[in-house]
Design a protein around this motif. Structure first.
Motif, PDB file in Angstrom:
ATOM      1  N   MET A   1     -38.853  61.435  -4.088  1.00 60.44           N
ATOM      2  CA  MET A   1     -40.181  61.605  -3.599  1.00 60.44           C
ATOM      3  C   MET A   1     -40.270  61.209  -2.325  1.00 60.44           C
ATOM      4  N   SER A   2     -39.936  59.858  -2.158  1.00 63.14           N
ATOM      5  CA  SER A   2     -40.033  59.072  -0.914  1.00 63.14           C
ATOM      6  C   SER A   2     -39.262  59.925   0.291  1.00 63.14           C
ATOM      7  N   GLU A   3     -37.991  60.085  -0.368  1.00 66.93           N
ATOM      8  CA  GLU A   3     -37.024  61.063   0.394  1.00 66.93           C
ATOM      9  C   GLU A   3     -37.713  62.463   1.209  1.00 66.93           C
ATOM     10  N   ALA A   4     -38.333  63.107   0.065  1.00 68.96           N
ATOM     11  CA  ALA A   4     -39.129  64.008   0.352  1.00 68.96           C
ATOM     12  C   ALA A   4     -40.102  63.769   1.534  1.00 68.96           C
ATOM     13  N   VAL A   5     -40.875  62.864   1.429  1.00 68.32           N
ATOM     14  CA  VAL A   5     -41.952  62.563   2.115  1.00 68.32           C
ATOM     15  C   VAL A   5     -41.388  62.056   3.745  1.00 68.32           C
ATOM     16  N   SER A   6     -40.316  61.337   3.538  1.00 68.79           N
ATOM     17  CA  SER A   6     -39.861  60.921   4.941  1.00 68.79           C
ATOM     18  C   SER A   6     -39.111  62.142   5.606  1.00 68.79           C
ATOM     19  N   ARG A   7     -38.775  63.032   5.085  1.00 66.83           N
ATOM     20  CA  ARG A   7     -38.178  64.298   5.410  1.00 66.83           C
ATOM     21  C   ARG A   7     -39.170  65.102   5.999  1.00 66.83           C
ATOM     22  N   LEU A   8     -40.255  65.010   5.208  1.00 71.54           N
ATOM     23  CA  LEU A   8     -41.729  65.818   5.842  1.00 71.54           C
ATOM     24  C   LEU A   8     -42.268  65.111   7.104  1.00 71.54           C
ATOM     25  N   VAL A   9     -42.049  63.620   7.007  1.00 72.29           N
ATOM     26  CA  VAL A   9     -42.689  63.296   8.573  1.00 72.29           C
ATOM     27  C   VAL A   9     -41.758  63.516   9.688  1.00 72.29           C
ATOM     28  N   THR A  10     -40.447  62.884   9.398  1.00 68.22           N
ATOM     29  CA  THR A  10     -39.374  63.097  10.597  1.00 68.22           C
ATOM     30  C   THR A  10     -39.039  64.587  10.316  1.00 68.22           C
ATOM     31  N   ARG A  15     -42.101  71.970  10.433  1.00 68.91           N
ATOM     32  CA  ARG A  15     -41.940  73.134   9.871  1.00 68.91           C
ATOM     33  C   ARG A  15     -43.052  73.326   8.739  1.00 68.91           C
ATOM     34  N   TRP A  16     -43.465  72.429   8.180  1.00 66.59           N
ATOM     35  CA  TRP A  16     -44.577  72.478   7.000  1.00 66.59           C
ATOM     36  C   TRP A  16     -45.981  72.228   7.511  1.00 66.59           C
ATOM     37  N   VAL A  18     -47.877  74.696   8.983  1.00 67.61           N
ATOM     38  CA  VAL A  18     -48.504  75.733   8.902  1.00 67.61           C
ATOM     39  C   VAL A  18     -49.145  75.772   7.357  1.00 67.61           C
ATOM     40  N   PRO A  19     -48.093  75.459   6.418  1.00 71.97           N
ATOM     41  CA  PRO A  19     -48.622  75.416   4.939  1.00 71.97           C
ATOM     42  C   PRO A  19     -49.520  74.097   4.625  1.00 71.97           C
ATOM     43  N   LEU A  20     -49.109  73.113   5.363  1.00 74.53           N
ATOM     44  CA  LEU A  20     -50.210  71.912   5.527  1.00 74.53           C
ATOM     45  C   LEU A  20     -51.513  72.258   5.964  1.00 74.53           C
ATOM     46  N   ALA A  21     -51.497  73.102   6.815  1.00 75.47           N
ATOM     47  CA  ALA A  21     -52.970  73.459   7.581  1.00 75.47           C
ATOM     48  C   ALA A  21     -53.524  74.470   6.749  1.00 75.47           C
ATOM     49  N   TRP A  22     -53.065  75.301   6.023  1.00 71.03           N
ATOM     50  CA  TRP A  22     -53.833  76.274   5.087  1.00 71.03           C
ATOM     51  C   TRP A  22     -54.184  75.469   3.908  1.00 71.03           C
ATOM     52  N   SER A  23     -53.218  74.609   3.226  1.00 69.56           N
ATOM     53  CA  SER A  23     -53.863  73.970   1.889  1.00 69.56           C
ATOM     54  C   SER A  23     -54.983  72.889   2.606  1.00 69.56           C
ATOM     55  N   PHE A 242     -43.867  79.805   0.709  1.00 67.27           N
ATOM     56  CA  PHE A 242     -42.652  80.503   0.863  1.00 67.27           C
ATOM     57  C   PHE A 242     -42.065  81.081   2.000  1.00 67.27           C
ATOM     58  N   ALA A 243     -42.891  81.270   3.132  1.00 70.30           N
ATOM     59  CA  ALA A 243     -42.143  81.591   4.492  1.00 70.30           C
ATOM     60  C   ALA A 243     -41.714  80.486   5.023  1.00 70.30           C
ATOM     61  N   ARG A 244     -41.857  79.212   4.671  1.00 67.22           N
ATOM     62  CA  ARG A 244     -41.196  77.804   5.171  1.00 67.22           C
ATOM     63  C   ARG A 244     -39.779  77.772   4.306  1.00 67.22           C
ATOM     64  N   LEU A 245     -40.013  78.182   3.248  1.00 68.06           N
ATOM     65  CA  LEU A 245     -38.928  77.833   2.200  1.00 68.06           C
ATOM     66  C   LEU A 245     -37.463  78.810   2.645  1.00 68.06           C
TER      67      LEU A 245
END
Lengths: 250, 424
Positions: A1-10, A15-16, A18-23, A242-245
């Motif tokens: 989880m924390s790994e995912a978050v850190s990957r999200l931040v750095t 890349r995330w 757009v999905p973040l904005a829509w959600s 999905f477009a990001r994945l």
């Protein structure tokens, strides 16, 4: 989880965006709909209430997501499983039939499938999940078959030559190589299911289709707009994920 | 909706379709070769055996029909032996067991026999229903209705699967496979005319015969208009996209966006602006533009239809071999001649493929449009769902299914035909 978050931040985090904005837009719309009352009053000046109040929008969103997610997870498990099974030696006999069924089945309109499921399964949430699951299987089976058949026989040979067992070959070579195509199938399946689940509001499932149906029945355009807006945002959110994945898996 | 994703999987719908066919043929050849090698002891056809076993279980275990004294009361189920008595029931198992035996040691001749038996069984299903209605429905109750039970539906589905399997194994051409279905259909038509008066679906049809025919016409008109408009617009858009690269990126982005929006939401979103236009702009109102009805439905249908149409037209025109174009120009053809006489005919199969996808998709989406009062067969589905009248739902859903299948088969055959013309 924390790994995912850190990957999200750095690094890959941008890349995330757009999905973040829509959600966030979707959630904001769900929570903030009552504050837009003035706006909807313009559309529907004569109605007594202009914001759908029979259920909380967040609850409706949750139910919508739940139905789609349960159906999608089951469809992925069964669909990929079936496609893998018929491409192994033991199940090879079933390959032509399954391939044809998946291709013919996709000409069935989702609404017709939903309507036919009701006499058999009855009203409510469960029939919708089953109908979505059945219909959602088809693109997944078809794309998984296409993906697995598309794996270069030379690659398969090489993996065997390295001493891989059948299971290793599947997990480490075939499925990863087929992943982009399989993911595209799952995306098709989920997109169709979000739309069909909304129509499911007519057969007694309570979800984001509710405000639309109720608005149409009562002639309240504001309700219709609220439901349509939220479903549209939901579809765009999921699609952007999905477009990001997809390129990540490629 | 489904079409938009397939392009992103890296292979167009066309390729996947033909791929499925190729797989089937390759497997088919393997099987035939194997049979040629050891003709004395062919392997059992596992697929047919399991399909027939499942049919046997469903036939004996599930209700064959349900009978209700009138439209409101839920029906009471009757098993297969109620329909024909024990001797009749056992007799009905004979053809299934025969196919089972034929599939156990299959060769071409035996599979042909199995195919014949499967077609005969499908053709006998309406007769079975007629027998049930004669024996189980009280002739003194004119309101009595008989519904088709799960056992018969499942048997129908599994036998159709067996038919597909046999068609693949015997490598019969697609058209022959379709025409085999005419036999059971003729039988159904004959029995519906003469014997099956209490069948609920038939009664439902008779009480709304005019409405039903009008609904089919409306449905077809909407689909035809949507496909026609999107064909013209789609070709124009594709041509514009070929000329201007910026137009291409923007166009595909907008069309992909549209396809992602669920149909119900798009119909809903169009409702407000169109209602406003209808109320405030007189000449639009005179044209029938309003929030509810055919106008928003047609607009949304065209929106959905454009993506598959534009994409296929664009790809088709783009993929024509430049060498051929060069040769045509070298022969002294003008630009217009090259386009009309070379590029367009070569692109025709893929454009037709786009029309096929669009038509099938539009047939389904038009059903949803009934919710905003566009008419069509969807009206029966949603009215039936509202009244919990399942026969009415079937009356709407089954023709939609049949229409989609026929459109797919006809346009698919047309595509094959243009491809063949190209090859020779």
């Amino acid at each position: 989880m924390s790994e995912a978050v850190s990957r999200l931040v750095t690094g890959g985090g941008r890349r995330w965006l757009v999905p973040l904005a829509w959600s966030s837009l979707l959630l904001a719309a769900c929570v903030g709909m009552p504050w837009l009352e003035g706006l909807f009053r313009l559309v529907e000046p004569d109605s007594r209430s202009v914001v759908y109040a029979r259920a909380d929008f967040l609850t409706l969103l949750g139910r919508h997501l739940l139905v789609v997610a349960v159906a999608a997870l089951a469809a992925v498990a069964i669909g990929v499983g079936a496609a893998v099974a018929v491409t192994r030696r033991a199940g090879r006999d079933f390959l032509p039939l399954v391939a044809q069924l998946a291709s013919i089945g996709q000409t069935f309109p989702p609404v017709a499938v939903l309507a036919l499921a009701v006499p058999v399964l009855g009203f409510g949430t469960l029939p919708i999940i089953v109908a979505l699951l059945l219909y959602g299987l088809l693109p997944i089976v078809r794309n998984t078959l296409t993906g697995l058949e598309g794996v270069d026989p030379g690659v398969r040979e090489a993996a065997r030559g390295m001493g891989m067992t059948g299971g290793q070959l599947l997990r480490q070579v075939e499925l990863p190589l087929a992943a982009p195509v399989i993911l595209a199938g799952i995306r098709t399946s989920v997109t169709i299911n979000i739309a069909t689940a909304a129509i499911g509001a007519t057969v007694g499932a309570s979800n984001l289709g509710d405000p639309i149906i109720s608005g149409i029945v009562n002639g309240n355009t504001a309700y219709v707009l609220q439901g349509a807006l939220l479903i549209g945002l939901l579809a765009l959110t999921v699609d952007s994920v999905f477009a990001r994945l997809q390129p990540a898996a490629a | 909706m489904r079409a938009s994703r397939e392009s992103e999987s890296g292979s167009s719908d066309t390729e996947e379709r033909s791929k499925g066919g190729v797989n089937a043929e390759v497997v088919n050849k393997e099987v035939i070769n194997k049979e040629a090698v050891n003709r004395d002891s062919p392997r059992p056809n596992v697929v047919l055996v399991s399909l027939l076993l499942a049919t046997l279980v469903a036939w004996s275990g599930l209700d064959a029909v349900s009978v209700a004294p009138n439209r409101i009361v839920p029906g009471q189920g009757h098993a297969a032996w109620d329909v024909a008595g024990w001797p009749g029931f056992l007799l009905s198992l004979v053809p299934m067991l025969a196919v089972l035996a034929l599939a156990w040691r299959p060769d071409r001749r035996r599979l042909r026999w199995a195919l014949g038996l499967a077609v005969a069984m499908l053709a006998a299903l309406p007769a079975w229903l007629a027998l049930a209605s004669a024996r189980l429905v009280d002739a003194d109750l004119p309101q009595a209705r008989m519904g088709v039970g799960a056992g018969v539906w499942v048997a129908l589905f599994l036998l159709l699967l067996a038919l597909i399997e046999l068609r693949t194994r015997l490598a019969l051409p697609r058209t022959l496979g379709w025409s085999l279905l005419l036999v059971p259909l003729a039988s159904l038509a004959a029995w519906l005319t003469f014997g099956l008066a209490p069948l609920a679906l038939r009664q439902e049809f008779l009480t709304r015969r005019d409405g039903f025919i009008a609904a089919i016409v409306e449905h077809l008109l909407l689909v035809g208009a949507a496909v026609g408009v999107s064909l013209v617009l789609g070709v124009l858009l594709a041509l514009a996209m070929r000329r201007w690269a910026r137009c291409r990126t923007l166009g595909f982005a907008v069309l992909n966006f549209l396809q992602t929006i669920p149909s119900l939401a798009l119909f809903g979103l169009l409702l407000a602006p169109l209602a406003w236009l209808g109320a405030h702009v007189e000449w639009l109102a005179a044209l029938g533009v309003s929030g509810i009805g055919a106008a928003p439905a047609l607009l949304a249908l065209v929106g959905y239809s454009l993506l598959p149409m534009v994409r296929n037209t664009f790809v088709a025109l783009d993929e024509v071999d430049p060498g051929v174009i060069d040769a045509a120009r070298g022969m002294g053809m003008s630009r217009g001649q090259v386009f009309r006489q070379v590029r367009l005919p070569l692109a025709a199969p893929v454009i037709l493929e786009g029309i096929r996808i669009t038509t099938v998709q539009a047939i389904g989406l038009t059903a949803v449009a009934a919710l905003i009062g566009a008419g069509g067969l969807g009206t029966f589905i949603f009215q039936g769902l509202g009244q919990a009248a399942m026969d009415m739902v079937l009356l709407g859903a089954l023709p939609i299914l049949v229409m989609a299948l026929i459109a797919d088969a006809l346009l698919g055959a047309l595509t094959d035909l243009t491809r063949q013309g190209e090859a020779t």
